[in-house]
Design an enzyme around this catalytic site. Structure first.
Site, PDB file in Angstrom:
ATOM      1  N   TYR A 275     -18.417   3.550   7.307  1.00 38.51           N
ATOM      2  CA  TYR A 275     -19.134   4.105   6.162  1.00 38.51           C
ATOM      3  C   TYR A 275     -19.639   3.072   5.164  1.00 38.51           C
ATOM      4  CZ  TYR A 275     -17.015   8.295   8.061  1.00 38.51           C
ATOM      5  OH  TYR A 275     -16.633   9.314   8.904  1.00 38.51           O
TER       6      TYR A 275
ATOM      7  N   HIS B   6     -26.185  11.818   6.120  1.00 34.69           N
ATOM      8  CA  HIS B   6     -24.931  11.307   6.685  1.00 34.69           C
ATOM      9  C   HIS B   6     -25.011   9.791   6.743  1.00 34.69           C
ATOM     10  CE1 HIS B   6     -23.555  15.272   7.723  1.00 34.69           C
ATOM     11  NE2 HIS B   6     -24.776  15.521   8.163  1.00 34.69           N
TER      12      HIS B   6
END
Length: 149
Positions: free
Chosen positions: A23, A100
């Site tokens: 991430y 995302h």
């Protein structure tokens, strides 16, 4: 001036420290600072929110219906399971862009399914935190086209 609500789902409060190899190292505060700077250049204001609770995200979507021109949402893990969140996106009748950080189609097979995508205006996946800026740009362009008819 356009106003966009940016809603972040479960575990995104840990952005920057949670699995940075997937991430990234930037935090939600970093994302907000980049969006605010982008907004100053493009006449857009943002309301940033994060919750680990599905019902709170739904309430914020309902609020956005009357207080925002559009929504950027990163539903986190709720992407793959929340019919209620998808129903809320469909119900608000303003454009919603799903974001995302990682490419959900290149990860575990369960992540390749999104309950939100079918009712979202568009989806950005796999560009890290830059996806939020891309979503803001795309949403503003979409709203401009819609206004012009």
């Amino acid at each position: 001036m356009l106003h966009i609500h940016v809603l972040n789902g479960p575990n995104l409060n840990l952005l920057g420290t949670r699995e940075p190899h997937i991430y990234g190292a930037e935090t939600l505060d970093d994302v907000e600072q980049k969006l605010v700077a982008y907004g100053k250049e493009h006449d857009i204001s943002f309301t940033m929110r994060q919750s680990n609770h599905e019902g709170q995200l739904i309430d914020w979507l309902h609020e956005a219906r009357t207080k925002a021109d559009g929504v950027i949402i990163n539903p986190g893990g709720l992407t793959h399971s929340s019919i209620s969140l998808a129903d809320a996106v469909a119900a608000i009748a303003i454009p919603v862009v799903e974001v995302h950080l990682s490419n959900i189609f290149a990860r575990e097979s369960f992540r390749a399914h999104s309950t939100i995508s079918a009712v979202a205006t568009g989806i950005l996946t796999g560009f890290g935190t830059t996806g939020y800026l891309m979503a803001a740009h795309a949403l503003a362009a979409h709203l401009s086209r819609t206004e012009k008819g």
